[in-house]
Design an enzyme around this catalytic site. Structure first.
Site, PDB file in Angstrom:
ATOM      1  N   ASP A   1       0.989  -1.201   0.198  1.00 54.69           N
ATOM      2  CA  ASP A   1       0.181  -0.074   0.247  1.00 54.69           C
ATOM      3  C   ASP A   1       0.598   1.256  -0.280  1.00 54.69           C
ATOM      4  O   ASP A   1       0.406   2.191  -0.821  1.00 54.69           O
ATOM      5  CB  ASP A   1      -0.844  -0.558   1.331  1.00 54.69           C
ATOM      6  CG  ASP A   1      -2.248  -1.310   0.724  1.00 54.69           C
ATOM      7  OD1 ASP A   1      -2.315  -1.579  -0.217  1.00 54.69           O
ATOM      8  OD2 ASP A   1      -2.636  -1.159   2.289  1.00 54.69           O
TER       9      ASP A   1
ATOM     10  N   SER B   1     -11.448  -2.401  -9.988  1.00 55.13           N
ATOM     11  CA  SER B   1     -10.840  -1.996  -8.279  1.00 55.13           C
ATOM     12  C   SER B   1     -11.542  -1.065  -8.268  1.00 55.13           C
ATOM     13  O   SER B   1     -12.643   0.027  -8.723  1.00 55.13           O
ATOM     14  CB  SER B   1      -9.648  -1.373  -9.172  1.00 55.13           C
ATOM     15  OG  SER B   1      -8.661  -1.434  -7.502  1.00 55.13           O
ATOM     16  N   LEU B   2     -11.960  -0.788  -6.633  1.00 53.39           N
ATOM     17  CA  LEU B   2     -11.743   0.148  -5.751  1.00 53.39           C
ATOM     18  C   LEU B   2     -11.249   1.445  -5.306  1.00 53.39           C
ATOM     19  O   LEU B   2      -9.962   2.090  -5.229  1.00 53.39           O
ATOM     20  CB  LEU B   2     -12.616   0.102  -4.593  1.00 53.39           C
ATOM     21  CG  LEU B   2     -13.925  -1.327  -5.019  1.00 53.39           C
ATOM     22  CD1 LEU B   2     -14.363  -2.305  -3.608  1.00 53.39           C
ATOM     23  CD2 LEU B   2     -15.302  -1.083  -5.981  1.00 53.39           C
TER      24      LEU B   2
ATOM     25  N   GLU C   1     -21.824  -2.892   2.968  1.00 57.17           N
ATOM     26  CA  GLU C   1     -21.002  -3.895   3.492  1.00 57.17           C
ATOM     27  C   GLU C   1     -19.491  -4.704   3.634  1.00 57.17           C
ATOM     28  O   GLU C   1     -18.383  -3.954   3.290  1.00 57.17           O
ATOM     29  CB  GLU C   1     -21.123  -5.341   2.314  1.00 57.17           C
ATOM     30  CG  GLU C   1     -20.684  -5.053   1.015  1.00 57.17           C
ATOM     31  CD  GLU C   1     -21.348  -5.288   0.094  1.00 57.17           C
ATOM     32  OE1 GLU C   1     -20.911  -6.137  -0.663  1.00 57.17           O
ATOM     33  OE2 GLU C   1     -21.988  -3.922  -1.392  1.00 57.17           O
TER      34      GLU C   1
ATOM     35  N   LYS D   1     -15.138  -5.555   3.241  1.00 56.19           N
ATOM     36  CA  LYS D   1     -14.303  -6.108   2.155  1.00 56.19           C
ATOM     37  C   LYS D   1     -13.778  -7.177   2.817  1.00 56.19           C
ATOM     38  O   LYS D   1     -13.489  -7.052   2.875  1.00 56.19           O
ATOM     39  CB  LYS D   1     -13.395  -4.983   1.947  1.00 56.19           C
ATOM     40  CG  LYS D   1     -12.612  -4.428   0.775  1.00 56.19           C
ATOM     41  CD  LYS D   1     -12.376  -3.701   0.174  1.00 56.19           C
ATOM     42  CE  LYS D   1     -11.505  -3.399  -1.518  1.00 56.19           C
ATOM     43  NZ  LYS D   1     -10.149  -4.886  -1.111  1.00 56.19           N
TER      44      LYS D   1
ATOM     45  N   GLU E   1     -16.339 -13.088  -3.406  1.00 57.68           N
ATOM     46  CA  GLU E   1     -14.898 -12.942  -3.425  1.00 57.68           C
ATOM     47  C   GLU E   1     -15.256 -14.373  -2.997  1.00 57.68           C
ATOM     48  O   GLU E   1     -15.204 -15.363  -2.044  1.00 57.68           O
ATOM     49  CB  GLU E   1     -15.072 -12.037  -2.333  1.00 57.68           C
ATOM     50  CG  GLU E   1     -13.238 -11.713  -1.595  1.00 57.68           C
ATOM     51  CD  GLU E   1     -12.784 -10.580  -2.988  1.00 57.68           C
ATOM     52  OE1 GLU E   1     -13.405 -10.023  -3.837  1.00 57.68           O
ATOM     53  OE2 GLU E   1     -11.858 -10.003  -2.511  1.00 57.68           O
TER      54      GLU E   1
ATOM     55  N   TYR F   1     -21.342 -10.454  -4.676  1.00 54.74           N
ATOM     56  CA  TYR F   1     -21.659  -8.748  -3.850  1.00 54.74           C
ATOM     57  C   TYR F   1     -22.313  -8.123  -5.225  1.00 54.74           C
ATOM     58  O   TYR F   1     -22.503  -7.306  -5.020  1.00 54.74           O
ATOM     59  CB  TYR F   1     -20.578  -8.376  -3.052  1.00 54.74           C
ATOM     60  CG  TYR F   1     -19.208  -8.210  -3.367  1.00 54.74           C
ATOM     61  CD1 TYR F   1     -18.813  -7.874  -5.002  1.00 54.74           C
ATOM     62  CD2 TYR F   1     -18.089  -9.226  -2.529  1.00 54.74           C
ATOM     63  CE1 TYR F   1     -17.210  -7.310  -5.036  1.00 54.74           C
ATOM     64  CE2 TYR F   1     -17.211  -9.560  -3.971  1.00 54.74           C
ATOM     65  CZ  TYR F   1     -16.800  -8.550  -4.674  1.00 54.74           C
ATOM     66  OH  TYR F   1     -15.311  -8.645  -4.572  1.00 54.74           O
TER      67      TYR F   1
ATOM     68  N   LYS G   1     -21.145   1.229  -1.509  1.00 51.47           N
ATOM     69  CA  LYS G   1     -22.334   1.556  -2.579  1.00 51.47           C
ATOM     70  C   LYS G   1     -23.358   2.629  -3.163  1.00 51.47           C
ATOM     71  O   LYS G   1     -23.947   2.033  -2.160  1.00 51.47           O
ATOM     72  CB  LYS G   1     -22.085   0.790  -3.672  1.00 51.47           C
ATOM     73  CG  LYS G   1     -21.146  -0.880  -3.503  1.00 51.47           C
ATOM     74  CD  LYS G   1     -20.951  -2.140  -3.996  1.00 51.47           C
ATOM     75  CE  LYS G   1     -19.497  -2.706  -4.096  1.00 51.47           C
ATOM     76  NZ  LYS G   1     -20.502  -4.192  -4.165  1.00 51.47           N
TER      77      LYS G   1
ATOM     78  N   CYS H   1      10.110  35.475   5.707  1.00 50.72           N
ATOM     79  CA  CYS H   1      11.007  34.027   4.781  1.00 50.72           C
ATOM     80  C   CYS H   1      12.439  33.485   4.948  1.00 50.72           C
ATOM     81  O   CYS H   1      13.261  34.341   5.038  1.00 50.72           O
ATOM     82  CB  CYS H   1      10.869  34.264   3.149  1.00 50.72           C
ATOM     83  SG  CYS H   1      11.355  33.042   1.756  1.00 50.72           S
TER      84      CYS H   1
ATOM     85  N   CYS I   1      15.019  34.377   2.347  1.00 52.75           N
ATOM     86  CA  CYS I   1      15.254  35.650   1.569  1.00 52.75           C
ATOM     87  C   CYS I   1      15.375  36.597   2.943  1.00 52.75           C
ATOM     88  O   CYS I   1      15.527  37.951   2.563  1.00 52.75           O
ATOM     89  CB  CYS I   1      14.868  35.983  -0.141  1.00 52.75           C
ATOM     90  SG  CYS I   1      12.414  36.223   0.290  1.00 52.75           S
TER      91      CYS I   1
ATOM     92  N   CYS J   1       6.084  34.014   1.158  1.00 53.36           N
ATOM     93  CA  CYS J   1       6.597  35.029   1.265  1.00 53.36           C
ATOM     94  C   CYS J   1       6.479  35.947  -0.183  1.00 53.36           C
ATOM     95  O   CYS J   1       6.186  35.528  -0.873  1.00 53.36           O
ATOM     96  CB  CYS J   1       7.728  34.654   0.547  1.00 53.36           C
ATOM     97  SG  CYS J   1       9.489  35.364   0.154  1.00 53.36           S
TER      98      CYS J   1
HETATM   99  P1  AMP Z   1      -9.209  -2.951  -4.494  1.00 55.54           P
HETATM  100  O1  AMP Z   1      -8.325  -4.700  -5.545  1.00 55.54           O
HETATM  101  O2  AMP Z   1      -8.153  -2.830  -3.429  1.00 55.54           O
HETATM  102  O3  AMP Z   1      -8.198  -2.169  -5.382  1.00 55.54           O
HETATM  103  O4  AMP Z   1      -9.986  -3.555  -4.134  1.00 55.54           O
HETATM  104  C1  AMP Z   1     -10.761  -4.091  -4.822  1.00 55.54           C
HETATM  105  C2  AMP Z   1     -11.433  -5.079  -4.689  1.00 55.54           C
HETATM  106  O5  AMP Z   1     -12.325  -5.188  -3.474  1.00 55.54           O
HETATM  107  C3  AMP Z   1     -12.177  -6.146  -5.815  1.00 55.54           C
HETATM  108  O6  AMP Z   1     -11.767  -6.546  -6.820  1.00 55.54           O
HETATM  109  C4  AMP Z   1     -12.762  -6.839  -5.291  1.00 55.54           C
HETATM  110  O7  AMP Z   1     -11.788  -8.207  -5.224  1.00 55.54           O
HETATM  111  C5  AMP Z   1     -12.910  -6.911  -3.393  1.00 55.54           C
HETATM  112  N1  AMP Z   1     -13.979  -6.666  -2.647  1.00 55.54           N
HETATM  113  C6  AMP Z   1     -14.116  -7.410  -1.446  1.00 55.54           C
HETATM  114  N2  AMP Z   1     -15.147  -6.511  -1.151  1.00 55.54           N
HETATM  115  C7  AMP Z   1     -16.156  -6.188  -1.796  1.00 55.54           C
HETATM  116  C8  AMP Z   1     -17.218  -5.885  -1.536  1.00 55.54           C
HETATM  117  N3  AMP Z   1     -18.147  -6.175  -0.755  1.00 55.54           N
HETATM  118  N4  AMP Z   1     -17.338  -4.567  -2.969  1.00 55.54           N
HETATM  119  C9  AMP Z   1     -16.334  -5.350  -3.925  1.00 55.54           C
HETATM  120  N5  AMP Z   1     -15.975  -5.201  -4.041  1.00 55.54           N
HETATM  121  C10 AMP Z   1     -15.595  -6.225  -3.232  1.00 55.54           C
HETATM  122 ZN    ZN Z   2      11.349  33.853   0.588  1.00 49.50          ZN
END
Ligand code: AMP
Ligand code: ZN
Length: 727
Positions: free
Chosen positions: A69, A114-115, A148, A150, A206, A258, A322, A451, A454, A469
């Site tokens: 991350d 992705s989210l 919900e 994740k 999932e 989901y 969502k 500043c 300067c 500045c």
């Molecule tokens: P990320 O890969 O971190 O961008 O997160 C997106 C992923 O979260 C999706 O591809 C899913 O695999 C996962 N995910 C898990 N739970 C959920 C949920 N309740 N709704 C949507 N995505 C989910």
């Molecule tokens: Zn300056």
């Protein structure tokens, strides 16, 4: 010596495992040179690629999730600070990883996305207001969202035709996934047959492994002399992605549904309805899924889930919100890899206490004095942190307002024990101060009034949280930052004239302001050769540089505007301005003639979609300032600024000038405008002889009349939607 070498390598390895570049990873993004940023982006792309392959393709992660991350966040931060350096293979544009060898490929009928992420309450509130703004519903209307858990597993897309499971595919890179159909058939939670299902239905969800099953599997692996898995998610991924489905059969995998992909008929009108329907069709759906009306309820549910996290029996890493209404989801649509209608609210990052040793002030390109906390090094989530942002004076003084103090009335002093955290941002922040450990002699911080670079006065204007500045171009910090910005990738991008060279030329007194770059050949042609000994400039390299500079005399309008380095006018704003005004002459005339807060030029400026009053004010005040203006005029005289050409589009509205008036019922103005512009139309705020088309909703007044007088074609909203093919 051997020991030293070994140590050093070990440190580098550690840095990488901790998601930090060994040399520049600890530097604030703002302090990176263009070269450093470029190198680090390349390094990040390679690290993230390796990590993705190890994780997604081989199911054997090499670095922790937190480190991953951090790499991703750092990449985003650097890309945000140096948009022009964004790589063609940017990790931020990618979902997952290419598929492993040995699996058949399946192109998803509909991309698997992705989210986007939220890291704190405010991000969630912003998410809600962003959506309302986009949809044009009032701030006080409550929109409904599902919330919900994740699930921390891997996503899978299941295709049912005439109620039979015919195909299962992993997400892969979002476009192409792996064919794991036979493996999916071994999972109990995945029905082979559905009754009463749409003829064509892709169910998404999932695949995961419970904590108990994970421990038992690892025990068996140990007993059998096989490798163990790092965590349940990797165990799930490794188990699903077996070339031999009989191995998958022995692994206790589970599945929560989901979402869905293509379907021949809708499951329901709402997200929650669709989940209920999926459950009725025989899928497991998560029992912690609820409907919330607005951020307060979403956050309450988030904390409820967070409290249960440890006892759920499977891993979750956040809560997904969502928009419940599917029609609204459709209107909101997608960004490049994420839907606008959903967001993942991640569980928080780690925290650590440490001592605040000093407060330093950095001066940026726009003259802003930014306070930086120098900390006793401390490990936060596996990374050694020694700096944190202190935002501005109010923040330090605990004064609130825009400063967002850590706590109202609680100031931060040198010598204090502070709590540091790394959430979404790579730059660490301070979460709290421990007053019980405050040294008796600690004094309230006094923000410098001059500043540090300067010595010019630093002033804080009413309504601004920041001291600036007043030295302008005499302030070396500002001048150099401005020059660095001027030659950056998205601006002039002159080959051979990077941040380092610009700094050198500045130090040597050869370049003070951008226009000096274009005078180099004329003024210093000879001198540059003499620089040879010092800086490695030969006649040839000097001439190459002059040629490279000359090449950039012909330059597109948007780059010029961006290169000016006006506060709040970034790459996007510059493109908006360039597209709107088309030529330097038109742009210049409009801004020079404009007054802040009033008049037709002002109205036109803030009428540009995506442009706000803060940007407009900054643009006007900066360009109307005498010294700045003289410097800009001198620069423009050296250039051949290219007009903007409108994007080709085969839409019937391409190239047309369109005006919207009255109430639009099926979309907001903003939506209508961005849609029209995406199709190549020019959207204007007022009707004139140049207007090609007026789209008038109910309540249209003077504009409709004027259009009629001028003989401008007028249509209603439905006709417009039909015209652009959105009906
Ligand atoms: P990320 O890969 O971190 O961008 O997160 C997106 C992923 O979260 C999706 O591809 C899913 O695999 C996962 N995910 C898990 N739970 C959920 C949920 N309740 N709704 C949507 N995505 C989910
Ligand atoms: Zn300056």
């Amino acid at each position: 010596m051997m020991v030293g070498l070994f140590r050093c390598q070990e440190r580098v390895l550690n840095d990488i495992q901790h998601g930090q570049h060994p040399r520049t990873g600890q530097l604030d993004v703002a302090s990176l040179t263009v070269e450093q940023a470029q190198q680090e982006l390349a390094w990040l792309a390679a690290q993230l690629h390796d990590a993705n392959v190890a994780y997604h393709t081989k199911d054997a992660p090499k670095i922790s999730d937190a480190a991953y991350d951090r790499l991703k966040q750092r990449n985003l931060e650097i890309e945000a600070a140096f948009p022009a350096l964004k790589r063609a293979d940017s990790p931020s544009e990618q979902v997952g990883a290419p598929i492993a060898e040995g699996f058949g490929k399946i192109t998803h009928a509909q991309r698997m996305m992705s989210l986007g992420n939220a890291f704190d309450d405010e991000d969630v509130v912003d998410f809600d207001s962003r959506i309302k703004k986009y949809l044009g519903v009032g701030a006080d209307t409550a929109l409904r969202y599902t919330a919900e858990p994740k699930i921390d597993g891997l996503s899978l897309s299941l295709r049912y035709e005439a109620g039979r499971l015919v195909q299962a595919a992993t997400r892969g890179d979002g476009t192409v996934g792996e064919n794991v159909t036979e493996n999916a058939r071994t999972i109990d939670d995945i029905p082979q047959k559905l009754a009463d299902a749409p003829d064509l239905l892709e169910v998404r969800g999932e695949v995961y492994m419970s904590h108990d099953d994970f421990s038992a599997l690892n025990e068996r692996q140990v007993a059998g002399g096989a490798k163990t898995f790092a965590n349940p998610r990797n165990a799930a991924a490794g188990s699903l992605r077996q070339l031999d489905a009989n191995v998958t059969r022995t692994r206790p995998l589970k599945f929560f549904a989901y979402a869905w992909g293509v379907l021949s008929e809708p499951l329901a009108d709402t997200q929650s309805g669709a989940i209920t329907r999926l459950n009725a069709l025989g899928f497991q759906t998560n029992h912690l899924t609820v409907i919330c009306s607005g951020p307060a309820e979403m956050l309450a549910h988030y904390h409820m889930i967070e409290a249960q996290r440890a006892t759920l029996g499977y891993d979750i890493d956040g809560v997904v919100y969502k928009v419940d209404d599917l029609d609204l989801q459709r209107r909101l649509g997608y960004r490049s890899t994420t839907p606008r209608w959903a967001i993942a609210h991640k569980f928080p990052a780690e925290l650590a206490w440490t001592k605040l040793e000093a407060i330093d002030i950095q001066v940026g390109r726009t003259g802003a004095l930014s306070p930086v906390a120098r900390l006793s090094p401390v490990t936060v989530g596996g990374v050694v942190v020694s700096n944190a942002t202190l935002h501005n004076e109010d923040y330090i003084m605990g004064r609130g307002g825009d400063g967002q103090p850590i706590r109202e009335g609680r100031d931060i002093r040198v010598g204090d024990w502070v709590q540091v955290y790394r959430a979404g941002d790579v730059i660490p922040k301070i979460a709290d101060v421990d007053l019980s450990r405050r040294p008796v002699d600690a004094k309230p911080y006094e923000f410098p009034k001059t500043c540090p670079e300067c010595g010019s006065d630093a002033v804080r204007e009413a309504g601004d949280a920041v001291y600036r500045c007043t030295g302008g171009l005499i302030c070396p910090a500002q001048a150099v930052e401005k020059l660095r910005h001027f030659v950056s990738r998205a601006a002039f991008d002159i080959e051979g004239l990077g941040a380092k060279q610009v700094e050198q030329f500045y130090a040597d007194g050869w370049i003070r302001t951008p226009v000096d770059i274009f005078k180099l050949r004329e003024r210093y042609g000879k001198g540059l050769q003499q620089l040879q000994n010092k800086e490695g400039w030969g006649e040839k390299s000097a001439n190459n540089l002059f040629d490279a500079i000359d090449e950039k005399r012909v330059i597109p309008l948007n780059r010029v505007i961006f290169a000016l380095g006006i506060r709040h006018i970034g790459e996007t704003a510059s493109a908006l301005l360039a597209n709107h005004y088309g030529s330097w002459a038109a742009f210049e005339a409009a801004v020079t003639g404009a007054s802040v807060g009033e008049g037709p030029e002002w109205e036109e400026l803030i009428g540009i979609d995506g442009f706000g009053t803060v940007m407009a004010t900054s643009l006007i005040t900066s360009m109307q300032q005498d010294a700045e203006r003289a410097s800009i005029d001198a620069l423009i005289a050296e250039l051949d600024v290219q007009d903007m050409v409108r994007a080709e589009s085969d839409s019937p509205v391409a190239g047309k000038t369109v005006v919207f008036t009255g109430t639009l019922e099926k979309m907001t103005r903003a939506e209508a405008k961005s849609r029209a512009e995406a199709l190549g139309a020019k959207v204007s705020g007022s009707v004139s002889a140049k207007t090609d088309l007026l789209v008038a909703g109910p309540g249209a007044g003077s504009k409709a009349k004027k259009a009629a007088d001028l003989g401008v074609e007028t249509i209603d909203e439905d006709a417009w939607l039909t015209l652009i093919g959105d009906a």
